[in-house]
Scaffold this active site. Structure first.
Site, PDB file in Angstrom:
ATOM      1  N   LYS A 191       0.673  -1.154  -0.041  1.00  0.00           N
ATOM      2  CA  LYS A 191      -0.230   0.013  -0.039  1.00  0.00           C
ATOM      3  C   LYS A 191       0.875   1.280  -0.147  1.00  0.00           C
ATOM      4  CE  LYS A 191      -2.806   2.157   3.470  1.00  0.00           C
ATOM      5  NZ  LYS A 191      -3.902   2.152   4.727  1.00  0.00           N
ATOM      6  N   LYS A 208       1.121   5.452   0.170  1.00  0.00           N
ATOM      7  CA  LYS A 208       0.390   6.705   0.432  1.00  0.00           C
ATOM      8  C   LYS A 208       0.604   7.760  -0.693  1.00  0.00           C
ATOM      9  CE  LYS A 208      -0.781   5.701   4.934  1.00  0.00           C
ATOM     10  NZ  LYS A 208      -2.275   5.890   5.542  1.00  0.00           N
ATOM     11  N   ASP A 253      -3.350   4.950  -0.978  1.00  0.00           N
ATOM     12  CA  ASP A 253      -4.099   5.482   0.118  1.00  0.00           C
ATOM     13  C   ASP A 253      -4.030   6.963   0.066  1.00  0.00           C
ATOM     14  OD1 ASP A 253      -5.724   6.361   2.463  1.00  0.00           O
ATOM     15  OD2 ASP A 253      -4.460   5.088   3.910  1.00  0.00           O
ATOM     16  N   ASP A 292     -12.239   4.796   4.596  1.00  0.00           N
ATOM     17  CA  ASP A 292     -11.553   4.628   6.167  1.00  0.00           C
ATOM     18  C   ASP A 292     -12.014   5.572   7.028  1.00  0.00           C
ATOM     19  OD1 ASP A 292      -9.732   4.835   8.239  1.00  0.00           O
ATOM     20  OD2 ASP A 292      -7.993   4.787   6.924  1.00  0.00           O
ATOM     21  N   LYS A 347     -11.019  -0.107  11.078  1.00  0.00           N
ATOM     22  CA  LYS A 347      -9.862   0.064  12.174  1.00  0.00           C
ATOM     23  C   LYS A 347     -10.816  -0.150  13.471  1.00  0.00           C
ATOM     24  CE  LYS A 347      -6.627   2.794   9.446  1.00  0.00           C
ATOM     25  NZ  LYS A 347      -6.216   4.193   9.116  1.00  0.00           N
ATOM     26  N   GLY A 381      -4.497  -0.159  10.595  1.00  0.00           N
ATOM     27  CA  GLY A 381      -3.688  -0.140  11.552  1.00  0.00           C
ATOM     28  C   GLY A 381      -3.464   1.305  11.966  1.00  0.00           C
TER      29      GLY A 381
HETATM   30 MG    MG Z   1      -6.164   4.932   5.366  1.00  0.00          MG
END
Ligand code: MG
Length: 383
Positions: free
Chosen positions: A172, A174, A199, A249, A273, A301
């Site tokens: 993943k 960012k 993300d 998210d 989460k 996380g």
């Molecule tokens: Mg996220």
């Protein structure tokens, strides 16, 4: 099941030095903060929970300061002296207090741990008691790794190659505006087939829709939270125009938020989460929705220490958590962590869930004290 009576609750605010800092579209934190909750029962059992609030309101509006206040003034008094038969009773005990999911999650997690230990159950077994009989824990979680924003595509590829070499099966990345399409293109040129996702941490707006459509050519597992951190509606305008699955998210705080997002077509996937939705009771409700509607689920996380990581691993070992989770091995974050033994990456990009009662790892009190001292000294102000 034996119940517990809450005799005392102690909180430890800690600062953890990280092996590698993580830069996201919010910025970079110099250390990882957390508040550990140690809940002692009348029978002398200690249950641990973790609040992942940061120093500043970046990912969440909650901070270390707000969490300490809400815990001390409201949540701790609401639990002290209470006899609790099951951790799923905790949300009702805290329902008079609005918001503050990260703080509530830490309290509930400490109760889950204490009750599981009291009854000789692993946390995964304690969670599975609330699910249909065919949802017994698998003993492991499928995991991936999250990589922060780097200075170049080459620097990112270097980290990706290192993580793939370590055995992580999903990457993943960012992203933020100006650091997105060329990154995905550069990575796909070298790794056309790896499980890859992005993300955005809310860094775009609906005006960027044509820009976001460019991601469709990269065969991404999903793109996480492209639009507003508290938005569901605009995501429902975006998702139908993308081939890539949108994963929410930041904007999902409850099972009801999730039902709304699904009914509006705002996402096809959820990053669950447990802390963001106030705890494992609400997480179990979201799990049941995913089973009912056949939605792929994974666990995100907040760079938890071993206390929070162990509990999330237990949840991630439930069988409907099918996608790789953001739960990496301990050495990706902390050396040492505050718990033993460390979590290691196994074959097939899996981490074994603890099997001992409760969270299944041992908190190292001298390391907690050292991390609490680190927090205190990090908050000494100089002109
Ligand atoms: Mg996220």
């Amino acid at each position: 099941m034996k119940s517990i009576t809450v005799k005392s609750i102690q909180i430890y605010t800690i600062a953890m030095t990280m092996v590698e800092t993580l830069r996201t579209s919010f910025g970079e934190e110099p250390f990882k903060s957390a508040i550990l909750v140690a809940l002692e029962t009348d029978a002398g059992v200690t249950g641990w929970g973790e609040c992942s609030a940061e120093s500043s309101p970046g990912y969440s509006y909650e901070t270390v300061g707000t969490s300490q206040h809400i815990m001390r003034e409201f949540l701790i008094p609401a639990l002290l002296g209470k006899t609790i038969g099951d951790a799923t009773e905790v949300p009702a005990l805290l329902s008079a207090f609005r918001g503050h999911p990260l703080a509530k999650h830490a309290m509930e997690a400490a109760v889950w741990d204490a009750i599981a230990k009291t009854n000789g159950l692993s946390l995964a077994q304690a969670f599975a008691r609330h699910l249909p009989a065919d949802h017994q824990p698998r003993g492991y979680a499928n995991v991936g790794v999250s990589i922060g924003i780097k200075s170049s595509v080459e620097a990112t590829l270097e980290v990706i190659n290192k993580r793939l070499g370590q055995g992580y099966g999903r990457i993943k990345l960012k992203i933020e505006p100006g650091w997105d399409v060329q990154l995905a293109r550069g990575v796909r040129a070298v790794h056309p087939d790896i499980l890859l996702m992005l993300d955005a941490n809310s860094a775009y707006t609906l005006a960027d829709i044509d820009h976001l459509k460019q991601f469709d050519e990269f065969n991404l597992l999903m793109i996480e939270q492209p639009l507003g951190y508290n938005d569901i509606y605009e995501h429902s305008k975006l998702q139908p125009q993308l081939k890539t699955s949108v994963c929410l998210d930041e904007s999902i705080h409850s099972a009801n938020d999730f039902r709304l997002a699904l009914d509006l077509g705002a996402c096809r996937i959820l990053n669950l989460k447990p802390a963001r939705v106030s705890g494992y009771t609400e997480s179990l409700e979201i799990y049941r929705i995913c089973v009912e509607r056949n939605i792929p689920l994974w666990i995100g996380g907040l760079m938890e220490t071993g206390v929070g990581r162990a509990a999330n691993l237990a949840f991630a070992s439930l069988p409907a958590v099918t996608l790789p989770c953001d739960i990496s091995a301990t050495d990706r974050y902390y050396n040492p962590d505050i718990t033993e033994p460390p979590f290691a990456l196994g074959a097939q990009s899996r981490i074994a869930a603890p099997t001992a009662p409760g969270i299944g790892v041992e908190v190292q009190m001298e390391r907690v004290q050292a991390a609490a001292h680190h927090w205190d000294t990090a908050n000494t102000y100089h002109k």
